[in-house]
Design an enzyme around this catalytic site. Structure first.
Site, PDB file in Angstrom:
ATOM      1  N   LYS A 205       0.855  -1.190   0.000  1.00  0.00           N
ATOM      2  CA  LYS A 205       0.000   0.000   0.000  1.00  0.00           C
ATOM      3  C   LYS A 205       0.889   1.236   0.000  1.00  0.00           C
ATOM      4  CE  LYS A 205      -1.565   2.988   2.744  1.00  0.00           C
ATOM      5  NZ  LYS A 205      -1.556   4.203   1.912  1.00  0.00           N
ATOM      6  N   SER A 259       5.790   7.880   9.713  1.00  0.00           N
ATOM      7  CA  SER A 259       5.952   8.662  10.937  1.00  0.00           C
ATOM      8  C   SER A 259       5.909   7.757  12.180  1.00  0.00           C
ATOM      9  CB  SER A 259       4.830   9.696  11.034  1.00  0.00           C
ATOM     10  OG  SER A 259       3.586   9.039  11.124  1.00  0.00           O
ATOM     11  N   THR A 260       6.501   8.252  13.256  1.00  0.00           N
ATOM     12  CA  THR A 260       6.461   7.522  14.524  1.00  0.00           C
ATOM     13  C   THR A 260       5.014   7.417  15.016  1.00  0.00           C
ATOM     14  OG1 THR A 260       8.699   8.160  15.067  1.00  0.00           O
ATOM     15  CG2 THR A 260       7.293   7.580  16.916  1.00  0.00           C
ATOM     16  N   THR A 262       2.258   7.093  13.270  1.00  0.00           N
ATOM     17  CA  THR A 262       1.583   5.971  12.613  1.00  0.00           C
ATOM     18  C   THR A 262       2.196   4.645  13.058  1.00  0.00           C
ATOM     19  OG1 THR A 262       1.066   7.384  10.734  1.00  0.00           O
ATOM     20  CG2 THR A 262       0.915   5.029  10.360  1.00  0.00           C
ATOM     21  N   GLY A 263       3.524   4.624  13.257  1.00  0.00           N
ATOM     22  CA  GLY A 263       4.174   3.398  13.731  1.00  0.00           C
ATOM     23  C   GLY A 263       3.552   2.905  15.034  1.00  0.00           C
ATOM     24  N   GLU A 281      10.181   1.416  10.347  1.00  0.00           N
ATOM     25  CA  GLU A 281      11.202   2.454  10.184  1.00  0.00           C
ATOM     26  C   GLU A 281      10.480   3.789  10.274  1.00  0.00           C
ATOM     27  OE1 GLU A 281      12.830   5.041   8.270  1.00  0.00           O
ATOM     28  OE2 GLU A 281      14.389   3.978   7.139  1.00  0.00           O
ATOM     29  N   CYS A 316      14.267  10.603   5.985  1.00  0.00           N
ATOM     30  CA  CYS A 316      14.220  10.207   7.400  1.00  0.00           C
ATOM     31  C   CYS A 316      15.601  10.310   8.053  1.00  0.00           C
ATOM     32  CB  CYS A 316      13.610   8.830   7.567  1.00  0.00           C
ATOM     33  SG  CYS A 316      14.222   7.637   6.399  1.00  0.00           S
ATOM     34  N   GLU A 414      11.051  15.564  14.566  1.00  0.00           N
ATOM     35  CA  GLU A 414      11.262  15.443  13.122  1.00  0.00           C
ATOM     36  C   GLU A 414      10.345  16.436  12.429  1.00  0.00           C
ATOM     37  OE1 GLU A 414       9.827  11.905  10.879  1.00  0.00           O
ATOM     38  OE2 GLU A 414      11.899  11.855  10.183  1.00  0.00           O
TER      39      GLU A 414
HETATM   40  P1  ADP Z   1       3.389  11.088   6.758  1.00  0.00           P
HETATM   41  O1  ADP Z   1       2.733  11.836   7.883  1.00  0.00           O
HETATM   42  O2  ADP Z   1       4.777  11.455   6.566  1.00  0.00           O
HETATM   43  O3  ADP Z   1       2.569  11.011   5.503  1.00  0.00           O
HETATM   44  P2  ADP Z   1       2.431   8.602   7.657  1.00  0.00           P
HETATM   45  O4  ADP Z   1       3.037   7.771   8.718  1.00  0.00           O
HETATM   46  O5  ADP Z   1       1.144   9.258   7.934  1.00  0.00           O
HETATM   47  O6  ADP Z   1       3.541   9.611   7.260  1.00  0.00           O
HETATM   48  O7  ADP Z   1       2.247   7.770   6.331  1.00  0.00           O
HETATM   49  C1  ADP Z   1       3.090   6.710   5.920  1.00  0.00           C
HETATM   50  C2  ADP Z   1       2.223   5.597   5.355  1.00  0.00           C
HETATM   51  O8  ADP Z   1       1.378   5.136   6.416  1.00  0.00           O
HETATM   52  C3  ADP Z   1       1.295   6.020   4.232  1.00  0.00           C
HETATM   53  O9  ADP Z   1       1.199   4.978   3.282  1.00  0.00           O
HETATM   54  C4  ADP Z   1      -0.030   6.225   4.934  1.00  0.00           C
HETATM   55  O10 ADP Z   1      -1.142   6.052   4.096  1.00  0.00           O
HETATM   56  C5  ADP Z   1       0.032   5.132   5.975  1.00  0.00           C
HETATM   57  N1  ADP Z   1      -0.852   5.357   7.140  1.00  0.00           N
HETATM   58  C6  ADP Z   1      -1.155   6.520   7.749  1.00  0.00           C
HETATM   59  N2  ADP Z   1      -2.001   6.323   8.773  1.00  0.00           N
HETATM   60  C7  ADP Z   1      -2.244   4.992   8.826  1.00  0.00           C
HETATM   61  C8  ADP Z   1      -3.044   4.152   9.673  1.00  0.00           C
HETATM   62  N3  ADP Z   1      -3.783   4.640  10.675  1.00  0.00           N
HETATM   63  N4  ADP Z   1      -3.028   2.827   9.428  1.00  0.00           N
HETATM   64  C9  ADP Z   1      -2.285   2.299   8.442  1.00  0.00           C
HETATM   65  N5  ADP Z   1      -1.538   3.040   7.595  1.00  0.00           N
HETATM   66  C10 ADP Z   1      -1.504   4.372   7.789  1.00  0.00           C
END
Ligand code: ADP
Length: 515
Positions: A205, A259-260, A262-263, A281, A316, A414
Site C-alpha cells: 500500500k 511517521s512515529t 503511525t508506527g 522504520e 528520514c 522530526e
Molecule cells: P506522513 O505523515 O509522513 O505522511 P504517515 O506515517 O502518515 O507519514 O504515512 C506513511 C504511510 O502510512 C502512508 O502509506 C499512509 O497512508 C500510511 N498510514 C497513515 N495512517 C495509517 C493508519 N492509521 N493505518 C495504516 N496506515 C496508515
C-alpha cells in the site's frame, strides 16, 4: 536512455497516461465501491467518499484521482497473496529462480526509469535531476539483493551420531508493506524485493500522496514473470486501506516506513489483530557532529547543507541537528549562512533544478509552524525562515536556526523540511551526550579526520547508518550489503544486506533422528 537535460519533461508529463486501478491477483481491477467506511474530504487531497487526488506540489495541479481500496479489495489481495504462497509457485521455487525473476524485474525498472522518475517527480515534487538517479539506484539495489539470494546458507549444527540438527529460515507468508511518499519507489522496492526474495507474497500500500510509481512497479513485476498474487498493489488512504491491512488477521508481517505516530498505531493494530510481526522504520532527528580537526571547511559546509536540504529535507536520515565544536562554530556558521541563503527552489521538471517543493500543503504548514515556534522562542534565524514566494507552490526556503536550547521542540522533533538547528559543543563527551539526547535513533554523521576518535564513537552514537565524513543518504555512496536497524522512536527491524533479507523470514530448527 537520453540525457535528462535533452528531454522535454513537461511534454512527457502532458503525454503521460496513468492507470490508477489496483493490482490484485496479477491483474488491474476496478476498486469495489460497496461496503466503504466513512470517508470525508480532508487536508491531504481526499475528495470524498473513498476517493483522493494526488496533487503536484509545485503547480497545484491534480496529477491523478484515485479510489481508495476498501475491505473487499484488501481481502481479495490478501487472499490472492495467501493462495500464491500456499501454492508454492513463488515461495517454494529455488532461490536461484526467484533471483532470476527479480533480476528481470530490475531490467524492467531500468527500461522504464524515465517514466517512473517522472511519476515520483509529478506527485511529490522531487526534482527530476534527483528522481532519475534515485530510480537507477533502486534498480541497482534490486539487482544486488537478487544476486544475494542464492548465496545465502542455512546451518547444520553439531549433534549426536545418527542425528541431524539444522537451523533454517522460512518466509513469513503474507507480508504487507505500507510505504511513505518521500522516496515513493525507492522505499517500496526496499521492502518488496527482500520480502519477495525470501519467498513471501506481498501486498503493497503506497502513500496516498504518491502511488503511481508503485502501481507501475506492480505491472513491471508481472512483466518480469512474477506469478499472479505474489505482488498486489493497493492504492488507498492510510486510515482506510492501511488500517485494514494492518488489522488483517491473515497478514503475517507488516513492514512500514513513515511517521512515529503511525508506527505506534500500527503496533496497536498488530496487538488488536493477530500479533503480526512488525518491521517499523519511523522518524528521525539525526545529528551531524563536527569536530575540530577538519581541513577544508568550505567542503564540509557544503556537505552539511546537503545533509538537510537534499530532497527538500524530506529524508528520514536527514542530518537536522548540526552540533559543532566551539572552536569552529563561528567560522562554520558564517559559511553555512551564505550557503543556505543561496539555495533556490525551482520547477522539478527543469533538469537544472536541484531543490524542489515540499510534498504538499500539510508539510508546508508544518514546516512554517515549527520555524515560527522557534522564532517566537527567541531563536536566531541564520538563513531562510519563510516560504519561497518566488518559486511558489509548496516551496519553502532552506532554513538554519541557531541559539535554541537543545531541548526545544525544533531541535527534538522530526520536521521533514529543509530546516536544521545548529549548536556548539565543548568536548567529545558533550558532543556524544547531545547527539544521543533524542527519542529517535535513526542515523548519525561524524565529521572528523581522526579515525581513532570516529571509531571510538561509532558504536556509542545512536543510529543505524553512521557515516563519517559523508552525508547519510542513499546515493552514489550506497554500499551493497549494508544493513541498518533503527533504535528508540525510530522503530526496529533490519533493512538492507543479509540482515535485511533475514528480517523477512522466521528462524526454524529441525532435529532428525536417523535410524
Ligand atoms: P506522513 O505523515 O509522513 O505522511 P504517515 O506515517 O502518515 O507519514 O504515512 C506513511 C504511510 O502510512 C502512508 O502509506 C499512509 O497512508 C500510511 N498510514 C497513515 N495512517 C495509517 C493508519 N492509521 N493505518 C495504516 N496506515 C496508515
Amino acid at each position: 536512455m537520453s540525457a535528462p537535460s535533452s528531454i522535454d519533461w513537461q511534454q512527457r508529463a502532458r503525454q503521460l497516461t496513468v492507470d490508477v486501478r489496483p493490482i490484485i491477483d496479477g491483474e488491474r481491477v476496478d476498486v469495489r465501491i460497496d461496503g466503504r467506511g466513512d470517508m470525508h474530504g480532508g487536508e491531504r487531497g481526499e475528495v470524498g467518499e473513498g476517493r483522493f487526488d494526488s496533487v503536484n506540489p509545485h503547480d497545484g495541479r491534480v496529477v491523478a484521482s484515485l479510489a481508495s481500496c476498501g475491505e473487499a479489495d484488501v481481502d481479495a489481495a490478501v487472499l490472492s497473496a495467501r493462495r500464491t504462497f500456499e501454492q508454492g509457485t513463488w515461495s517454494r521455487i529455488s532461490a536461484h529462480e526467484r533471483s532470476r525473476t527479480l533480476l528481470r524485474f530490475a531490467d524492467e525498472i531500468e527500461r522504464h526509469q524515465e517514466e517512473l522518475a517522472l511519476l515520483d517527480s509529478l506527485e511529490m515534487g522531487m526534482p527530476i535531476s534527483s528522481a532519475l538517479p534515485d530510480v537507477a539506484l533502486a534498480a541497482r539495489i534490486v539487482r544486488s539483493t537478487a544476486e544475494r539470494l542464492d548465496k545465502l546458507s542455512e546451518q547444520v549444527l553439531p549433534s549426536a551420531a545418527h542425528t541431524l540438527a539444522l537451523n533454517l529460515r522460512v518466509p513469513h507468508g503474507v507480508v504487507a508493506a505500507i510505504t511513505p511518499w518521500n522516496f515513493p519507489l525507492y522505499v517500496a522496492l526496499g521492502k518488496i524485493v527482500p520480502a519477495l526474495g525470501m519467498g513471501n507474497s506481498v501486498v503493497l500500500k503506497p502513500s496516498e500522496i504518491a502511488s503511481l510509481s508503485c502501481l507501475r512497479l506492480g505491472d513491471l513485476a508481472m512483466a518480469a514473470g512474477l506469478p499472479a498474487g505474489a505482488l498486489n498493489v493497493l492504492p488507498g488512504l492510510g486510515r482506510e486501506t492501511g488500517r485494514l491491512l494492518a488489522l488483517h488477521n491473515d497478514v503475517d508481517c507488516l513492514s512500514f516506513t513513515g511517521s512515529t505516530t503511525t508506527g505506534r498505531v500500527l503496533m496497536q493494530y498488530a496487538g488488536q489483530s493477530n500479533l503480526k510481526a512488525l518491521l517499523l522504520e519511523c522518524g528521525g532527528k539525526s545529528p551531524q557532529l563536527v569536530f575540530d580537526d577538519l581541513g577544508d571547511l568550505d567542503a564540509v559546509a557544503e556537505s552539511l547543507v546537503q545533509g538537510f536540504v537534499w530532497n527538500c529535507g524530506q529524508v528520514c536520515v536527514a542530518g537536522t541537528r548540526i552540533l559543532v565544536t566551539r572552536a569552529l562554530y563561528a567560522p562554520l556558521l558564517q559559511r553555512l549562512s551564505a550557503l543556505v541563503e543561496s539555495q533556490r527552489g525551482g520547477d522539478p521538471l527543469q533538469p537544472s533544478t536541484v531543490l524542489g517543493p515540499l510534498a504538499n500543503r500539510v508539510q508546508l504548514e508544518r514546516v512554517g509552524a515549527m520555524v515560527d515556534a522557534a522564532r517566537r522562542d527567541g531563536a536566531t534565524i541564520v538563513a531562510g525562515g519563510a516560504r519561497d514566494t518566488a518559486a511558489g507552490g509548496c516551496h519553502y526556503r532552506p532554513t538554519l536556526i541557531a541559539d535554541l536550547p537543545h531541548a526545544h521542540v525544533f531541535m527534538q522533533e522530526e520536521i521533514f523540511g529543509p530546516v536544521a538547528g545548529i549548536l556548539p559543543f565543548d568536548g567529545v563527551e558533550q558532543a556524544l551526550q547531545l547527539a544521543n539526547d533524542s527519542r529517535y535513533g535513526l542515523s548519525a554523521t561524524l565529521w572528523t579526520r581522526d579515525v581513532a576518535l570516529a571509531h571510538g564513537l561509532v558504536r556509542r552514537v545512536r543510529g543505524g547508518p553512521v557515516t563519517v565524513n559523508a552525508v547519510a543518504s542513499p546515493g552514489p555512496g550506497h554500499v551493497s550489503g549494508s544493513s541498518v536497524e533503527p533504535a528508540g522512536a525510530s522503530g526496529f527491524g533490519a533493512e538492507g544486506g543479509t540482515a535485511g533479507l533475514m528480517a523477512y523470514t522466521r528462524a526454524k530448527s529441525v532435529h532428525y533422528r536417523l535410524g
